[in-house]
Design a protein around this motif. Structure first.
Motif, mmCIF file in Angstrom:
data_model
loop_
_atom_site.group_PDB
_atom_site.id
_atom_site.type_symbol
_atom_site.label_atom_id
_atom_site.label_comp_id
_atom_site.label_asym_id
_atom_site.label_seq_id
_atom_site.Cartn_x
_atom_site.Cartn_y
_atom_site.Cartn_z
ATOM 1 N N ALA A 250 -5.089 -0.831 3.840
ATOM 2 C CA ALA A 250 -4.322 -0.452 2.657
ATOM 3 C C ALA A 250 -3.778 0.959 2.801
ATOM 4 C CB ALA A 250 -5.174 -0.551 1.398
ATOM 5 N N MET A 251 -2.616 1.155 2.209
ATOM 6 C CA MET A 251 -2.061 2.485 2.000
ATOM 7 C C MET A 251 -2.299 2.811 0.523
ATOM 8 S SD MET A 251 -0.344 4.813 3.850
ATOM 9 C CE MET A 251 0.762 4.012 5.021
ATOM 10 N N TRP A 252 -2.961 3.927 0.282
ATOM 11 C CA TRP A 252 -3.321 4.319 -1.076
ATOM 12 C C TRP A 252 -2.485 5.524 -1.515
ATOM 13 C CZ3 TRP A 252 -7.558 1.837 -3.613
ATOM 14 C CH2 TRP A 252 -8.288 0.951 -2.802
ATOM 15 N N MET A 253 -2.185 5.560 -2.795
ATOM 16 C CA MET A 253 -1.546 6.726 -3.394
ATOM 17 C C MET A 253 -2.337 7.091 -4.640
ATOM 18 S SD MET A 253 0.754 9.085 -3.571
ATOM 19 C CE MET A 253 1.987 8.628 -2.359
ATOM 20 N N ASN A 254 -2.982 8.278 -4.592
ATOM 21 C CA ASN A 254 -3.803 8.723 -5.724
ATOM 22 C C ASN A 254 -4.806 7.648 -6.135
ATOM 23 O OD1 ASN A 254 -2.255 11.079 -5.695
ATOM 24 N ND2 ASN A 254 -0.800 10.267 -7.193
ATOM 25 N N ASP A 255 -5.495 7.082 -5.140
ATOM 26 C CA ASP A 255 -6.562 6.096 -5.348
ATOM 27 C C ASP A 255 -6.065 4.750 -5.872
ATOM 28 O OD1 ASP A 255 -8.548 7.870 -4.459
ATOM 29 O OD2 ASP A 255 -8.619 8.818 -6.437
ATOM 30 N N ARG A 256 -4.771 4.452 -5.694
ATOM 31 C CA ARG A 256 -4.228 3.143 -6.052
ATOM 32 C C ARG A 256 -3.569 2.540 -4.817
ATOM 33 N NH1 ARG A 256 0.600 0.754 -7.849
ATOM 34 N NH2 ARG A 256 1.770 2.698 -7.603
ATOM 35 N N PRO A 257 -3.916 1.268 -4.463
ATOM 36 C CA PRO A 257 -3.280 0.663 -3.280
ATOM 37 C C PRO A 257 -1.810 0.364 -3.549
ATOM 38 C CG PRO A 257 -4.690 -0.938 -4.407
ATOM 39 C CD PRO A 257 -4.909 0.374 -5.093
#
Length: 385
Positions: A250-257
Motif C-alpha cells: 500500500a501507498m499511504w497518505m497521512n495514515d490512509r491507504p
C-alpha cells in the motif's frame, strides 16, 4: 503404474500436496493456499462442483499428479473447466515434468482420467503459457489455440537503479520523479508491505471502495471485489499467505491507504494480481505508477528475479518493462451440443464476446486500476489503466 481416482474433498493443505507442488511444474495459482481457498470460497458460490482428479503411484500410493477441475452448467451446456473461477491467470496440472511424461505414455491412465470427465458437452481450459505442460495431450486434443491475449513479465535487475535505468524511459523516469515530489508535498506519504490482518483489512476495504467507483459495470464487467465471495477469497489468501506466499502493498497518505496491490511470490517471481488507487484524489500524481515503482524496489530488495503483471494487454505493463508472451487454450467437445456451442463462439465475434462474459472468460478487472501513466506521445501526457 498409476491409480486414478476423483477425490473431490482433496486436502490441498496436506503435507503430501505441499511436497508434490514444491517439486512440480505448476504455477502460483496451484499453490496450496490458493487452491484451498478457491475450492472453499469460490467454487460453492460459483454454480460449480469440484472435479479433482488424483493420480497416485500404484505400488506405493505416492501422490503423482493432481488435476484441479470443476464442473459447471451454462443453461443446457455441461462444461468441464480448470479450477479458475475468474481469478487464476495461469493453469497447469500439478506434477513434475518426468512424471507427466510417464503418465502420458500410460494409455490406461490417460483413459481412466478421461473417463472421470464424462459426461460433458464441452471441455474448455484456457490460460496455458508457452512453458506449461502439454495438458492437451492428456485429454487427446490435437493442438492449442491462441487466446488472442498475452501475459507480461518484467525482468528485475540486481539493483533498483539498474532496473529503473534499463526498463523505464528516461523522460518517464523524470516524470515519475516529479510526481513523487508532488506527492510528498501533499502530506506524509509512505509505502509499505502490510504485516498483519489489521493493515491488510484496511487496505482491502480501501481497494473495494476505489475499484467499485472505477469498475461499476457501465463499460465492461463489474469489479469482482464487490462480491462478498471474491472479497473473502482475496482477503483470505492475503492473510493466510502473509509473510510468504502473498504480499499486500500500500501507498499511504497521512495514515490512509491511497493505493494498494495484492501479489503472489513464487519461485523468484512476484505476480501482481489485484490493484486499485484513489483516482479522485491522486490521479494527477500517477499514484498507481509510483506504487509499481516501489513494488519493484521492494521485490529487488528481497531478491526476486521477475515482476510478473500476468495476463492482459494493458499498456502500462510494457511501460514497466513487461515483455509479452502468448496465452493458449484447449477445447474438446463431448457432445453435439458442445460442438455447436464451440463452433458458434469461434465463428461469430458477437457470440465470442458473449461467451467471455457469460462463461467467465474475462478476468473481472483485477489489476486494471493501476493508475499507470503513459509516457507522452504527440505532446500529450495521458493516463492508462
Amino acid at each position: 503404474m498409476f491409480e486414478v481416482i476423483a477425490e473431490d474433498t482433496f486436502d490441498f493443505r496436506s503435507q503430501e500436496y505441499a511436497e508434490l507442488f514444491n517439486g512440480s511444474a505448476a504455477t502460483a495459482f496451484q499453490h496450496p493456499i490458493w487452491l484451498a481457498q478457491l475450492y472453499e470460497k469460490l467454487v460453492p458460490q460459483g454454480a460449480a462442483t469440484p472435479l479433482i482428479i488424483v493420480v497416485r503411484v500404484r505400488s506405493s500410493g505416492k501422490l503423482a499428479m493432481v488435476l484441479p477441475l470443476v464442473r459447471r452448467r451454462y443453461m443446457l451446456l455441461k462444461a468441464i473447466e480448470f479450477a479458475d473461477m475468474r481469478v487464476s491467470d495461469y493453469v497447469s496440472p500439478v506434477v513434475d515434468e518426468k512424471t507427466f511424461s510417464c503418465i502420458l505414455a500410460d494409455s490406461q491412465t490417460c483413459a481412466a482420467i478421461r473417463t472421470y470427465l464424462r459426461p460433458y458437452d464441452l471441455l474448455r481450459i484456457g490460460k496455458l503459457t508457452d512453458r506449461s505442460l502439454a495438458m492437451e495431450r492428456l485429454f487427446g486434443i490435437g493442438k492449442r489455440d491462441d487466446m488472442g491475449m498475452s501475459a507480461y513479465c518484467s525482468k528485475l535487475e540486481p539493483s533498483f537503479a539498474e532496473w529503473r535505468a534499463h526498463q523505464l524511459d528516461r523522460s518517464y523516469r523524470k516524470e515519475l520523479d516529479k510526481k513523487t515530489r508532488q506527492l510528498n508535498r501533499m502530506g506524509k506519504a509512505r509505502f509499505e508491505c502490510a504485516d498483519g490482518p489489521a493493515a491488510i483489512r484496511t487496505i482491502f476495504d480501501a481497494l473495494k471502495f476505489y475499484r467499485g467507483n472505477r469498475f461499476d459495470g457501465s463499460d465492461g464487467p463489474a469489479d469482482l471485489l464487490q462480491q462478498a465471495s471474491y472479497f473473502g477469497f482475496y482477503l483470505a489468501v492475503a492473510n493466510e499467505g502473509c509473510g510468504g506466499f502473498a504480499r499486500t502493498y500500500a501507498m499511504w497518505m497521512n495514515d490512509r491507504p491511497i493505493a494498494g496491490a495484492l501479489g503472489l511470490a513464487h519461485r523468484g517471481s512476484f505476480l501482481v494480481i489485484l490493484g486499485g488507487f484513489d483516482e479522485a484524489g491522486y490521479r494527477k500524481q500517477s499514484i498507481g505508477s509510483l506504487m509499481f515503482e516501489q513494488i519493484a524496489r521492494d521485490c529487488i530488495g528481497r531478491g526476486d528475479l521477475h515482476l510478473d503483471f500476468t495476463i492482459g494487454d494493458e499498456p502500462y505493463k510494457r511501460i514497466f518493462g513487461g515483455q509479452p508472451s502468448p496465452m493458449w487454450q484447449i477445447h474438446r467437445a463431448g457432445s453435439l451440443l458442445g460442438y455447436a456451442a464451440h463452433l458458434a463462439v469461434e465463428k461469430f465475434p458477437a457470440a465470442k464476446q458473449l461467451a467471455r462474459h457469460v462463461l467467465g472468460g474475462g478476468r473481472g478487472k483485477k489489476v486494471e486500476a493501476s493508475g499507470a501513466v503513459v509516457p507522452p506521445t504527440s505532446g500529450q501526457n495521458t493516463e492508462s489503466s
